[in-house]
Design a protein around this motif. Sequence first.
Motif, PDB file in Angstrom:
ATOM      1  N   PHE A   1       0.841  -1.192   0.000  1.00 39.76           N
ATOM      2  CA  PHE A   1       0.000   0.000   0.000  1.00 39.76           C
ATOM      3  C   PHE A   1       0.882   1.251   0.000  1.00 39.76           C
ATOM      4  O   PHE A   1       0.587   2.235  -0.675  1.00 39.76           O
ATOM      5  N   SER A   2       2.003   1.188   0.728  1.00 43.50           N
ATOM      6  CA  SER A   2       2.903   2.340   0.776  1.00 43.50           C
ATOM      7  C   SER A   2       3.507   2.608  -0.597  1.00 43.50           C
ATOM      8  O   SER A   2       3.945   3.711  -0.877  1.00 43.50           O
ATOM      9  N   GLY A   3       3.502   1.587  -1.455  1.00 44.63           N
ATOM     10  CA  GLY A   3       4.050   1.739  -2.794  1.00 44.63           C
ATOM     11  C   GLY A   3       3.131   2.480  -3.750  1.00 44.63           C
ATOM     12  O   GLY A   3       3.585   3.082  -4.716  1.00 44.63           O
ATOM     13  N   PHE A   4       1.814   2.439  -3.541  1.00 38.38           N
ATOM     14  CA  PHE A   4       0.943   3.080  -4.525  1.00 38.38           C
ATOM     15  C   PHE A   4      -0.073   4.060  -3.959  1.00 38.38           C
ATOM     16  O   PHE A   4      -0.643   4.853  -4.698  1.00 38.38           O
ATOM     17  N   VAL A   5      -0.302   4.040  -2.654  1.00 38.56           N
ATOM     18  CA  VAL A   5      -1.254   4.999  -2.089  1.00 38.56           C
ATOM     19  C   VAL A   5      -0.589   6.365  -2.010  1.00 38.56           C
ATOM     20  O   VAL A   5       0.462   6.516  -1.407  1.00 38.56           O
ATOM     21  N   ARG A   6      -1.196   7.349  -2.665  1.00 41.03           N
ATOM     22  CA  ARG A   6      -0.615   8.694  -2.745  1.00 41.03           C
ATOM     23  C   ARG A   6      -1.600   9.720  -2.243  1.00 41.03           C
ATOM     24  O   ARG A   6      -2.789   9.447  -2.132  1.00 41.03           O
ATOM     25  N   GLY A   7      -1.108  10.912  -1.976  1.00 39.01           N
ATOM     26  CA  GLY A   7      -1.974  12.001  -1.516  1.00 39.01           C
ATOM     27  C   GLY A   7      -2.759  12.625  -2.661  1.00 39.01           C
ATOM     28  O   GLY A   7      -2.551  12.292  -3.817  1.00 39.01           O
ATOM     29  N   PRO A   8      -3.671  13.541  -2.331  1.00 44.17           N
ATOM     30  CA  PRO A   8      -4.546  14.171  -3.327  1.00 44.17           C
ATOM     31  C   PRO A   8      -3.802  14.895  -4.446  1.00 44.17           C
ATOM     32  O   PRO A   8      -4.271  14.883  -5.602  1.00 44.17           O
ATOM     33  N   ALA A   9      -2.658  15.492  -4.133  1.00 46.40           N
ATOM     34  CA  ALA A   9      -1.912  16.243  -5.161  1.00 46.40           C
ATOM     35  C   ALA A   9      -1.465  15.308  -6.276  1.00 46.40           C
ATOM     36  O   ALA A   9      -1.602  15.624  -7.467  1.00 46.40           O
ATOM     37  N   ALA A  10      -0.927  14.157  -5.874  1.00 47.99           N
ATOM     38  CA  ALA A  10      -0.456  13.178  -6.868  1.00 47.99           C
ATOM     39  C   ALA A  10      -1.623  12.640  -7.684  1.00 47.99           C
ATOM     40  O   ALA A  10      -1.509  12.414  -8.893  1.00 47.99           O
ATOM     41  N   VAL A  11      -2.764  12.412  -7.009  1.00 46.70           N
ATOM     42  CA  VAL A  11      -3.942  11.893  -7.705  1.00 46.70           C
ATOM     43  C   VAL A  11      -4.402  12.887  -8.768  1.00 46.70           C
ATOM     44  O   VAL A  11      -4.682  12.533  -9.907  1.00 46.70           O
TER      45      VAL A  11
ATOM     46  N   ALA B   1      -4.890   3.450  -7.494  1.00 43.99           N
ATOM     47  CA  ALA B   1      -4.751   3.130  -6.075  1.00 43.99           C
ATOM     48  C   ALA B   1      -6.054   3.354  -5.327  1.00 43.99           C
ATOM     49  O   ALA B   1      -6.439   2.562  -4.455  1.00 43.99           O
ATOM     50  N   LEU B   2      -6.756   4.440  -5.673  1.00 46.74           N
ATOM     51  CA  LEU B   2      -8.042   4.734  -5.028  1.00 46.74           C
ATOM     52  C   LEU B   2      -9.040   3.636  -5.315  1.00 46.74           C
ATOM     53  O   LEU B   2      -9.815   3.214  -4.450  1.00 46.74           O
ATOM     54  N   SER B   3      -8.989   3.149  -6.564  1.00 43.54           N
ATOM     55  CA  SER B   3      -9.901   2.086  -6.948  1.00 43.54           C
ATOM     56  C   SER B   3      -9.598   0.799  -6.174  1.00 43.54           C
ATOM     57  O   SER B   3     -10.508   0.101  -5.720  1.00 43.54           O
ATOM     58  N   VAL B   4      -8.314   0.500  -5.991  1.00 39.77           N
ATOM     59  CA  VAL B   4      -7.928  -0.684  -5.212  1.00 39.77           C
ATOM     60  C   VAL B   4      -8.465  -0.570  -3.795  1.00 39.77           C
ATOM     61  O   VAL B   4      -9.083  -1.502  -3.263  1.00 39.77           O
ATOM     62  N   LEU B   5      -8.238   0.584  -3.173  1.00 43.63           N
ATOM     63  CA  LEU B   5      -8.696   0.785  -1.791  1.00 43.63           C
ATOM     64  C   LEU B   5     -10.218   0.700  -1.702  1.00 43.63           C
ATOM     65  O   LEU B   5     -10.755   0.086  -0.781  1.00 43.63           O
ATOM     66  N   ALA B   6     -10.901   1.305  -2.671  1.00 46.28           N
ATOM     67  CA  ALA B   6     -12.367   1.291  -2.648  1.00 46.28           C
ATOM     68  C   ALA B   6     -12.897  -0.129  -2.755  1.00 46.28           C
ATOM     69  O   ALA B   6     -13.785  -0.540  -2.005  1.00 46.28           O
TER      70      ALA B   6
END
Lengths: 227, 158
Positions: free
Chosen positions: A73-83, A106-111
Motif C-alpha cells: 500500500f505504501s508503494g501506490f497509495v498517494r496524496g490528493p496532489a499526486a492523484v 490506487a483509489l480504486s484498489v482501496l475502494a
Amino acid sequence: MTTVDPVARAARAKVWDVPTRVCHWLLVALLGFSWWSAETGALEWHRWSGYAVIEVLVFRIYWGFVGPATARFSGFVRGPAAVLAYAKSLGGRASPDEPGHNPLGALSVLAILLVLTTQVVTGLFAVDVDGIESGPLSDRVDFDTGRLFADIHHWSFTILQILVVLHLAAIAFYLIRKRRNLVGAMITGRRRFESDPGLVFAPAWRIVPGVILAAAIAAWVSKGLRF
Amino acid sequence: MAFEDLGRLTLGAALAAGLAVAGGGALAQSAGAKAANMRHEKFETMGRTFKALNDELKKDAPGKAVVVRHAATINTLAGQLPTWFPKGSGKEARPKSEALPAIWSDAAGFSAAAATLRTEAGQLNQVAAAGDMAAIRIQAKATGQACGGCHRQFREKK
C-alpha cells in the motif's frame, strides 16, 4: 557521439508477483461464484465462497505490508496532489512508465478492498427474512439487526457492481486510449518498460505466515468465532 | 308531499344506497386487509422463531427446553397456515403482500405445499421432544426447505 538505442534499453520486466496476481484472479472468480450462489439460493456454497473471500482479503492486506513494492500500500497509495496530477495526464496518449498502480488506480484498489470487506462482514451477521439462512455470527444479533445487516449486504453489493464496472471501463480506456494492456500484465505479471525499473521482489517464505494467518481467521470466522 | 320534496327524498335515498354499497365494499376490503395483515404478523413470528431455533442449534450444547418451545411454535403455526389465505386477502387487500395469485388459482398446489410443511414441522416437533440435537439440526434444515419450496412457487420474488 553515442546515442542510446531506446529499443535496446526497453525491457519486458516483471511488475506483479504471483501472490498479487493470484489474489486478484481469485477475487474475480469468488465474486462471480458468490453472486451466482446467492442468486440460485445455494446459500451453503455462498457462505463458503464468502469465507474464501475473507481468506484472500486477509492475505492481500498482509501482503500489502510485507510484499514487494508494487504490492505494498505504501508503494501506490498517494496524496490528493499526486492523484490530481495523474488525473490531468489522462487526456494524453502517453502512459507513464512507473511500475505498479498509479495514484488514481490506487483509489480504486482501496475502494474495492473496503467495499469487499463491508460485503463479507455484513454477510457474517445477516439473516434472511424467513430466519432460515444466516451468517455464522448472526446468532450474536437479534432478528431486526440481522435483517438490517442483510439489507446493507445487498446495497453494498450494488456498490461493488458499480466499482467493477468502473474498473472494467478504466481497463478498456487504458487499452484503447493509452495502448496499455493491463489484463495481460495481471496474468503474466510482466509488461514492457522504457527501461527496466529494477524491481525487487519479496522472498517466497513470506507467503507462508500470510496463508496460515488468512486460513486461521477464515476458519475461526466460519465456526462463528467458536473453537 | 310536494314534488320538490319527492325529488330530494329520491336523491337522498340514492345517496344512501350508494354510500351503503361503497361502505359495504370498504368493509369487505378491510376484512381481506385484516386477514392479510394478520397473516403478515404470523409469518413474521414464524421467521423470528426459526431464527431463534437456528441460533440455539448453532451452539455446541443447545438447550433442550428452548428447542422444544420453538419447534412447538413452528408446528402450531404450520397447522394454522392454510387458514391465513381467505379469498380476497392478496395484494388487492394489502398492496405490500407478497402472496402470489397462484395461491388461489392453483389451490391444489398450494394445499400440497402447505401439507408438506405440516409434515416436516410435525416431524421437527417430535424430534425436538426426543432431544437428539444432531437429528434436530437435520430436521430443522428439512423444515426450512419445506418453507422454501412453497415460497419459490407462491411468494413474490424480491
